[in-house]
Design an enzyme around this catalytic site. Structure first.
Site, PDB file in Angstrom:
ATOM      1  N   HIS A   1       0.829  -1.201   0.000  1.00  0.00           N
ATOM      2  CA  HIS A   1       0.000   0.000   0.000  1.00  0.00           C
ATOM      3  C   HIS A   1       0.866   1.254   0.000  1.00  0.00           C
ATOM      4  O   HIS A   1       1.801   1.373   0.780  1.00  0.00           O
ATOM      5  CB  HIS A   1      -0.955   0.008   1.190  1.00  0.00           C
ATOM      6  CG  HIS A   1      -2.110   0.922   0.949  1.00  0.00           C
ATOM      7  ND1 HIS A   1      -2.062   2.255   1.241  1.00  0.00           N
ATOM      8  CD2 HIS A   1      -3.318   0.701   0.368  1.00  0.00           C
ATOM      9  CE1 HIS A   1      -3.209   2.809   0.870  1.00  0.00           C
ATOM     10  NE2 HIS A   1      -3.986   1.886   0.338  1.00  0.00           N
ATOM     11  N   PRO A   2       0.547   2.210  -0.898  1.00  0.00           N
ATOM     12  CA  PRO A   2       1.473   3.329  -1.110  1.00  0.00           C
ATOM     13  C   PRO A   2       1.309   4.500  -0.148  1.00  0.00           C
ATOM     14  O   PRO A   2       1.972   5.525  -0.335  1.00  0.00           O
ATOM     15  CB  PRO A   2       1.135   3.762  -2.545  1.00  0.00           C
ATOM     16  CG  PRO A   2      -0.296   3.391  -2.714  1.00  0.00           C
ATOM     17  CD  PRO A   2      -0.573   2.210  -1.830  1.00  0.00           C
ATOM     18  N   CYS A   3       0.484   4.367   0.903  1.00  0.00           N
ATOM     19  CA  CYS A   3       0.191   5.559   1.700  1.00  0.00           C
ATOM     20  C   CYS A   3       1.434   6.138   2.359  1.00  0.00           C
ATOM     21  O   CYS A   3       1.480   7.322   2.644  1.00  0.00           O
ATOM     22  CB  CYS A   3      -0.893   5.262   2.735  1.00  0.00           C
ATOM     23  SG  CYS A   3      -0.494   3.909   3.833  1.00  0.00           S
ATOM     24  N   ARG A   4       2.453   5.328   2.616  1.00  0.00           N
ATOM     25  CA  ARG A   4       3.634   5.857   3.285  1.00  0.00           C
ATOM     26  C   ARG A   4       4.820   6.019   2.326  1.00  0.00           C
ATOM     27  O   ARG A   4       5.909   6.412   2.735  1.00  0.00           O
ATOM     28  CB  ARG A   4       4.060   4.932   4.442  1.00  0.00           C
ATOM     29  CG  ARG A   4       2.991   4.676   5.466  1.00  0.00           C
ATOM     30  CD  ARG A   4       2.965   5.718   6.584  1.00  0.00           C
ATOM     31  NE  ARG A   4       4.285   5.942   7.136  1.00  0.00           N
ATOM     32  CZ  ARG A   4       4.761   7.127   7.496  1.00  0.00           C
ATOM     33  NH1 ARG A   4       4.025   8.198   7.337  1.00  0.00           N
ATOM     34  NH2 ARG A   4       5.963   7.248   7.997  1.00  0.00           N
TER      35      ARG A   4
END
Lengths: 337, 314
Positions: free
Chosen positions: B257-260
């Site tokens: 997941h690219p949120c960080r």
């Protein structure tokens, strides 16, 4: 290790298939929206590349793009996108039946023979020299059960069987066969061949080494030029196989081409393999095989025996994949809720 | 999928529809990429690591802000010889701790921290036997995704159809039994060798690349995405690695997941700059894949390149 297997029958590692989920999705959509109950054979494309890791072989891979486009506006576009270095395209044919019964009733030997005949004819017409990918022509039979989203399928990679089989005189890592200087030149030339968009997806080629230890790579059709300048001539191919003492399947029909077209009895071959996308001569193999040209081959009359149905975990059974998880609307609705 | 995740996806989708793609570079300031920078970085990856290539994917899923022939990057048939969980045990057994970033441990780079409570391994030093057994169990107990018993019992048993008639092939030149085997003739390897297709898409919302994994078992049959989590560092499985729809391909795939991503990349860039290395945007994906390797340590995709990472090393 160097001379292992010398004098023994040359054994080839069978091609392995791999089907991307996208292929089945597009086949289902074509079946529902375009083909209906028409079960005529469909020309498809498979893709492969040289082995690129010392521990795993490459596969003949089917992707969504292996099939004709399923959208109507897209039908004007070319069905097959040109390959790249990681996707050398190979022609194939798909027999998709309407029922499980007709899937099992298919005359597998007959279908395999029919594809082998095409290869045989391409060898003799010279088409295989111009467009060498036809040597690896393949066959796929399937039954797409669209009610259960399950797909039964079976691949065949037809290989013309030499009778008697070719025997191995020598087989060793290419790095041991070439001198250091030659090896450097071969690697550089192969990398260049693989980097050029003109040749990257041409899986069969010729490597000749001059007296100055410099390697030259040419297309199959330039054999005469090679014989003139080369002290050493090697018949090279993209080898999907990673095994240290066996060449991969594409060499079989290549040998058939070499012995029936050029009438050679001793063939030096290079199984070209890569590591991380670059020529790796310690993984690549150089071998020398003795071929006795089978009776009747030069007259091109009868098609030689062919083998090549893919085994499923060592057994002669088809494969099955169930895609209900990504195709069943009820399941999709539940997972989306 | 969890409800909050759903809501977020819907929100993200709406934002993506109504906002234009990033055009101004904010690579050094925020660790993010504009669309054209993604293309530059992708072109560089393809040229330095030729096992990667650009693909156009499903025509119906094409993103208009990306060139048709450069929709996403993919490298196929990447070996994964061991499960990540077993590797972590080995690190722990050796007393190893790999922390790339000590001062602000936000869980991204600290991939092999202290072992969590593992009641199944009696001590911190598991013997080789227990390791072996664990590996076998993890792999063997998995029900096969396809043809699995589940609710597919009306699929006829293929064994009934084993064809003696039709496909008799006796051929001395065919090598028998070529499994996708790692080099040692060890039964275990047959079970452990998986391969992956690793793809990188551009996430318009987070303005960063995003990694997707499609796993295959030893006979190159598709792995259920949940099983892919066995090849994810256990600190990340189910948390930063989620199972979602691929933007260009059909089906569910595991994804980091690219949120960080932006924040982590910003940190890596800051470290480089503090060492006097001027980061170039075309190297973004190399740095990115290097950090992704901490999430999927046993999937041997290619990102090697000579870097100048400055003098000091952690």
């Amino acid at each position: 290790m160097a001379k292992e297997g010398s004098g023994s029958i040359l054994q080839f590692a069978p091609f392995q298939s791999s089907v991307d989920e996208g292929f089945w999705h597009r086949l289902s959509s074509l079946k529902l929206n375009k083909f209906g109950i028409d079960d005529s054979p469909i020309p498809i494309s498979g893709f492969y590349a040289p082995c690129s890791h010392p521990q795993v072989s490459n596969h003949l891979t089917l992707l969504a793009e292996s099939l004709p486009s399923d959208s109507n506006e897209g039908s004007a576009m070319p069905a097959i996108i040109r390959g790249n270095r990681n996707r050398c395209s190979v022609p194939g044919i798909l027999y998709n039946t309407n029922t499980m019964e007709s899937f099992h009733a298919l005359d597998k030997q007959g279908l395999l023979k029919a594809e082998a005949k095409k290869i045989w004819e391409d060898i003799h017409s010279g088409k295989a020299v111009e467009d060498c990918a036809v040597l690896s022509r393949f066959l796929l039979i399937s039954f797409a059960d669209l009610k259960k989203w399950s797909f039964h399928y079976w691949f065949a990679f037809p290989a013309l069987a030499l009778d008697p089989s070719a025997t191995l005189v020598d087989l060793r890592p290419a790095s041991q066969w070439f001198t250091l200087e030659e090896a450097e030149s071969v690697s550089a030339e192969c990398n260049e061949w693989r980097n050029s968009s003109e040749t990257a997806d041409v899986p069969f080629f010729l490597v000749s080494i001059g007296s100055d230890s410099r390697a030259t790579i040419r297309h199959l059709k330039d054999l005469e030029a090679c014989q003139l300048d080369g002290q050493k001539l090697l018949f090279a191919f993209y080898d999907p196989c990673h095994l240290p003492i066996n060449p991969g399947w594409p060499l079989r029909n290549f040998l058939a081409l070499i012995c029936s077209r050029w009438n050679l009895k001793t063939v030096r071959f290079l199984c070209y393999r890569e590591n991380r996308g670059f020529a790796d001569l310690s993984l690549s193999l150089v071998g020398e095989a003795l071929i006795t040209v089978p009776q009747g081959w030069r007259e091109h009359q009868s098609v030689p025996n062919a083998v090549g149905w893919e085994l499923n975990k060592g057994r002669k059974i088809p494969r099955c994949i169930n895609l209900a998880k990504s195709m069943d609307p009820t399941r999709l609705a539940i997972s989306a809720a | 999928m969890v409800l909050s995740q759903r809501i977020h996806e819907a929100f993200k989708g709406t934002v993506e529809r109504i906002t234009g793609p990033r055009t101004v570079s904010a690579f050094k300031e925020k660790g993010v990429l504009s669309v054209s920078e993604f293309i530059i970085a992708g072109d560089n990856l393809v040229s330095k690591c030729p096992t990667w290539s650009w693909e156009s994917g499903e025509p119906s899923k094409r993103k208009s802000y990306l060139p048709a022939e450069k929709q996403y990057l993919i490298t196929r048939n990447v070996p994964c010889l061991r499960r990540a969980a077993s590797v972590e045990e080995e690190y722990e057994a050796a007393g190893g701790e790999i922390l790339l970033d000590n001062e602000d441990n936000d869980g991204w780079l600290a991939t092999h921290g202290k072992p969590k409570d593992r009641s199944d391994v009696e001590e911190n030093l598991p013997s080789m036997e227990t390791l072996e057994i664990r590996q076998k169990e993890t792999v063997r107990s998995i029900p096969s995704y396809f043809g699995g018993a589940e609710d597919e019992e009306d699929i006829p048993d293929m064994a009934d159809y084993e064809e003696a008639d039709n496909v008799i092939e006796t051929d001395a030149a065919t090598l028998q039994s070529t499994y996708l085997v790692a080099q040692e003739p060890d039964d275990d390897n047959i079970l452990r060798t998986r391969t992956y297709d690793v793809s990188i898409t551009y996430d318009k919302y987070y303005q960063t690349p995003r990694v997707w994994l499609t796993g295959y078992d030893e006979s190159r049959m598709l792995l259920q995405p949940e099983l892919v989590l066995e090849d994810v560092s256990q600190d990340h499985a189910h948390k930063t690695v989620t199972i979602e729809d691929h933007p260009h391909l059909p089906g569910k795939h595991a994804s980091v997941h690219p949120c960080r991503h932006g924040a982590v990349m910003k940190k890596i860039i800051d470290v480089l700059m503090s060492r006097g290395v001027e980061p170039e945007v075309d190297k973004y994906l190399f740095l990115f894949l290097k950090f992704v390797a901490s999430v999927i340590p046993t999937i041997e995709y290619d990102y090697t390149m000579d870097f100048d990472l400055g003098s000091s090393s952690t």
